[in-house]
Write an enzyme that holds these catalytic residues in place. Structure first.
Site, PDB file in Angstrom:
ATOM      1  N   HIS A 266      24.660  34.479  12.081  1.00 21.50           N
ATOM      2  CA  HIS A 266      23.593  35.171  12.807  1.00 21.50           C
ATOM      3  C   HIS A 266      23.409  34.411  14.124  1.00 21.50           C
ATOM      4  O   HIS A 266      23.656  33.213  14.191  1.00 21.50           O
ATOM      5  CB  HIS A 266      22.332  35.060  11.946  1.00 21.50           C
ATOM      6  CG  HIS A 266      21.158  35.861  12.414  1.00 21.50           C
ATOM      7  ND1 HIS A 266      20.369  35.448  13.457  1.00 21.50           N
ATOM      8  CD2 HIS A 266      20.627  37.031  11.967  1.00 21.50           C
ATOM      9  CE1 HIS A 266      19.392  36.346  13.624  1.00 21.50           C
ATOM     10  NE2 HIS A 266      19.537  37.311  12.737  1.00 21.50           N
TER      11      HIS A 266
ATOM     12  N   ASP B 136      22.268  28.061   6.054  1.00 20.45           N
ATOM     13  CA  ASP B 136      21.347  29.119   6.450  1.00 20.45           C
ATOM     14  C   ASP B 136      21.141  30.008   5.230  1.00 20.45           C
ATOM     15  O   ASP B 136      22.018  30.798   4.868  1.00 20.45           O
ATOM     16  CB  ASP B 136      21.946  29.892   7.641  1.00 20.45           C
ATOM     17  CG  ASP B 136      21.175  31.166   7.962  1.00 20.45           C
ATOM     18  OD1 ASP B 136      20.212  31.481   7.242  1.00 20.45           O
ATOM     19  OD2 ASP B 136      21.555  31.850   8.928  1.00 20.45           O
TER      20      ASP B 136
ATOM     21  N   GLN C 289      19.431  34.811   3.796  1.00 24.56           N
ATOM     22  CA  GLN C 289      19.798  35.962   2.960  1.00 24.56           C
ATOM     23  C   GLN C 289      20.087  35.575   1.515  1.00 24.56           C
ATOM     24  O   GLN C 289      20.126  36.440   0.649  1.00 24.56           O
ATOM     25  CB  GLN C 289      21.035  36.663   3.542  1.00 24.56           C
ATOM     26  CG  GLN C 289      20.832  37.249   4.918  1.00 24.56           C
ATOM     27  CD  GLN C 289      19.861  38.418   4.932  1.00 24.56           C
ATOM     28  OE1 GLN C 289      19.673  39.105   3.925  1.00 24.56           O
ATOM     29  NE2 GLN C 289      19.223  38.640   6.064  1.00 24.56           N
TER      30      GLN C 289
ATOM     31  N   LYS D  92      11.644  37.277   3.838  1.00 17.89           N
ATOM     32  CA  LYS D  92      12.771  37.941   3.169  1.00 17.89           C
ATOM     33  C   LYS D  92      12.700  37.715   1.661  1.00 17.89           C
ATOM     34  O   LYS D  92      13.567  38.134   0.904  1.00 17.89           O
ATOM     35  CB  LYS D  92      14.092  37.416   3.728  1.00 17.89           C
ATOM     36  CG  LYS D  92      14.321  37.824   5.188  1.00 17.89           C
ATOM     37  CD  LYS D  92      15.703  37.436   5.641  1.00 17.89           C
ATOM     38  CE  LYS D  92      15.854  37.360   7.130  1.00 17.89           C
ATOM     39  NZ  LYS D  92      15.911  38.644   7.814  1.00 17.89           N
TER      40      LYS D  92
ATOM     41  N   CYS E  92      22.333  41.140  14.990  1.00 18.79           N
ATOM     42  CA  CYS E  92      22.275  39.786  15.564  1.00 18.79           C
ATOM     43  C   CYS E  92      23.535  38.990  15.218  1.00 18.79           C
ATOM     44  O   CYS E  92      23.467  37.785  14.983  1.00 18.79           O
ATOM     45  CB  CYS E  92      21.037  39.024  15.111  1.00 18.79           C
ATOM     46  SG  CYS E  92      19.547  39.676  15.804  1.00 18.79           S
TER      47      CYS E  92
END
Lengths: 407, 143
Positions: A123, A200, A203, A226, A364
């Site tokens: 991202h 990261d 997600q 999220k 993104c």
């Protein structure tokens, strides 16, 4: 115990509405998930009963707010199996968590000629902070290539590693394609050359069991919104010894031990990285989101989402003109696609006219789209409250849209 | 040729027939895009891309017999439909007519609700660019 979808859906007021005359189908969960009633109630309750500035207040409300706030830190520690509560830092989102590391770790430990590795799947928030750091320090950014299916080329990664590698920042699950990366192996290999690794987890934390001790990552960045929690709240996990070795991020209240005009000493972790009045209400409410996930069980959530993924994949693949984008073997419940000769924006708008919310565009991840030779995709991402009948509606709508160009 | 107001009224009537169904309205807008004449490949350059649109929109203009003719294309069908509506209203008009034009049909047909805020901004950029062309040609005429 299998998940009772009706019961779950009743906890999410936002799902029970019509959009463009049709019952809402919310398939934009990779962008943000909806919030269950207990999270919304916690926000209201905080402002109605407990609102107070935390940590140094000498009164009951301040004490209560502080306790609830710190309880969330402890809940997050357990949620990702961190060794200590102090390793959990509150930020305003995954983006800020990554920027914090790039700014502070980067400022102290990255020098000219050092190499930082990221992947093609990243991202923008896990690209740009490192580009900025490299530009400032004269360091070099290296990119792990991917296959057509959207999987990381592990061999290429191993070849990029050297004694020059100081940092690896890698996405656990691709937001655009849903690919689950073999991060445990990546972390292990990076550590062999002495590099630190940031994961990261924006997600992954909502779909997978993420155990920071088992993965042995040095940092994990993710966002509350999220994970069925409020917006404007991010988490940075960092190993104690690494966090302690880093300079502070922002200066201000809370992050200091003592201030004089001659010299200021800094607070201990995590407060060293939490300057100013934090996002108290959202932190407190986030505990309810974690509780929601834990009550359902990560395993049960994953099973349900996997079932939706395979049901949707089968249904959509049977449509003439449907082009899946990202077909990795290991995926979370995200389907990125295009329809023959149609622009993703147009598809998104037509789905919206059918009451179906998806995301369209480059997500993104412009370098990834460029690598795949695409301007963008349509992305449908499923969550625990989605159902097979909602997927039937997506398949029917996509099928109708695909016919426009396949007349 | 009908005046700008007549053409706007025509468009308003066409959209009234479609009613409130968003899907049919979008299909209709896409169909309109198919009526745009082919855009010259040579003009498909970055300089002709309208800034402020999320999708790509190429726009050129030329002056013939004191009237401005617009030519446009887009990489998305819905945007093509939108610009075709603008061309229907504003093309083959004098610079002054274009500059003075009040495009009431956009609000009247509830375009904002149909296309959403991002695309509405894009639509505003298209109108702005068309008016800028008109201003430039008017300046040339007066020079």
């Amino acid at each position: 115990m299998p998940i009772n979808i009706e019961e779950i859906r009743n906890l999410f007021p936002v799902l029970h509405q019509e959009v463009n005359g049709k019952p809402l189908v919310y398939f934009d969960n990779a962008a943000t998930t909806q919030k269950p009633k207990q999270v919304l109630d916690a926000l209201v309750q905080y402002y109605e009963l407990d609102n107070s500035n935390i940590h140094r207040g000498a009164h009951t409300l301040a004490d209560r707010a502080t306790r609830y706030y710190e309880n969330t830190r402890s809940a997050i520690q357990k949620f990702i199996n961190a060794k200590e509560e102090e390793e959990i830092i509150f930020t305003k989102g995954t983006t800020e968590s990554i920027n914090l590391v790039a700014s502070t770790f980067g400022r102290k430990f990255i020098s000219k000629g050092d190499e930082i590795i990221i992947s093609t799947l990243e991202h923008h928030s896990n690209i740009v902070p490192w580009q900025m750091l490299c530009e400032e320090k004269g360091a070099i950014l290296k990119i792990i290539p991917i296959s057509e299916e959207g999987e990381i080329d592990l061999e290429a990664f191993e070849n990029l590693l050297s004694e020059k590698t100081k940092f690896v920042s890698i996405v656990h699950v691709s937001n655009a394609l849903g690919t689950i990366n073999p991060v445990k192996q990546i972390i292990k290999s990076a550590h062999k050359v002495g590099a630190r690794v940031l994961l990261d987890g924006a997600q992954s934390t909502s779909h997978l069991e993420v155990d920071v001790q088992d993965l042995d990552c040095d940092f994990l960045a993710f966002s509350a919104h999220k994970l069925y929690g409020p917006t404007g709240l991010g988490i940075l996990y960092g190993k104690r010894e690494v966090l302690e070795s880093m300079p502070p991020y922002q200066g201000g209240g809370e992050m200091i031990k003592e201030v004089s005009f001659e010299k200021t000493t800094y607070n201990e972790i995590p407060f060293k990285f939490e300057a100013g009045t934090p996002n108290i209400a959202d932190v407190i409410a986030f505990a309810k989101a974690i509780e929601f996930i834990q009550q359902l069980g990560k395993k049960e959530i994953k099973e349900h989402e996997d079932e939706l993924l395979s049901y949707a994949t089968d249904g959509l693949n049977s449509i003439k003109g449907f082009i899946p984008v990202g077909t990795a073997k290991e995926k979370v419940s995200v389907i990125s696609f295009n329809i023959n000769e149609m622009h993703p924006f147009d598809v998104g708008m037509m789905l919206d006219a059918n009451g179906i919310a998806v995301r369209t565009g480059h997500h993104c991840t412009q370098p990834l789209m460029h690598r795949l030779g695409l301007e963008g995709t349509v992305r449908a991402s499923f969550s625990v409250y989605n159902t097979k009948s909602e997927i039937d509606r997506l398949v029917a709508a996509v099928s109708k849209i695909a016919k426009i160009k396949n007349k | 040729m009908s005046n700008i107001q007549d053409i706007q009224n025509e468009i308003i009537e066409e959209f009234e027939i479609l009613g409130d169904d968003k899907e049919s309205t979008i299909f209709y807008i896409m169909e309109l895009g198919n009526n745009l004449p082919d855009f010259p490949e040579n003009d498909r350059i970055d300089d002709n891309i309208i800034k402020g649109c999320q999708s790509k929109v190429w726009l050129t203009a030329k002056m013939e017999n004191e009237k401005i003719h617009f030519f446009a294309d887009s990489n998305t069908d819905i945007t093509k439909g939108l610009i075709s509506l603008l061309i229907r209203v504003l093309s083959e008009r004098s610079p002054k007519e274009i500059i003075d034009a009040e495009l009431k049909f956009i609000d009247k047909i509830g375009m904002g609700n149909i296309i959403g805020s991002q695309r509405s901004n894009g639509l505003a950029s298209m109108i702005k660019q068309m008016k800028l062309y008109a201003l430039a040609y008017q300046a040339k005429q007066n020079a």
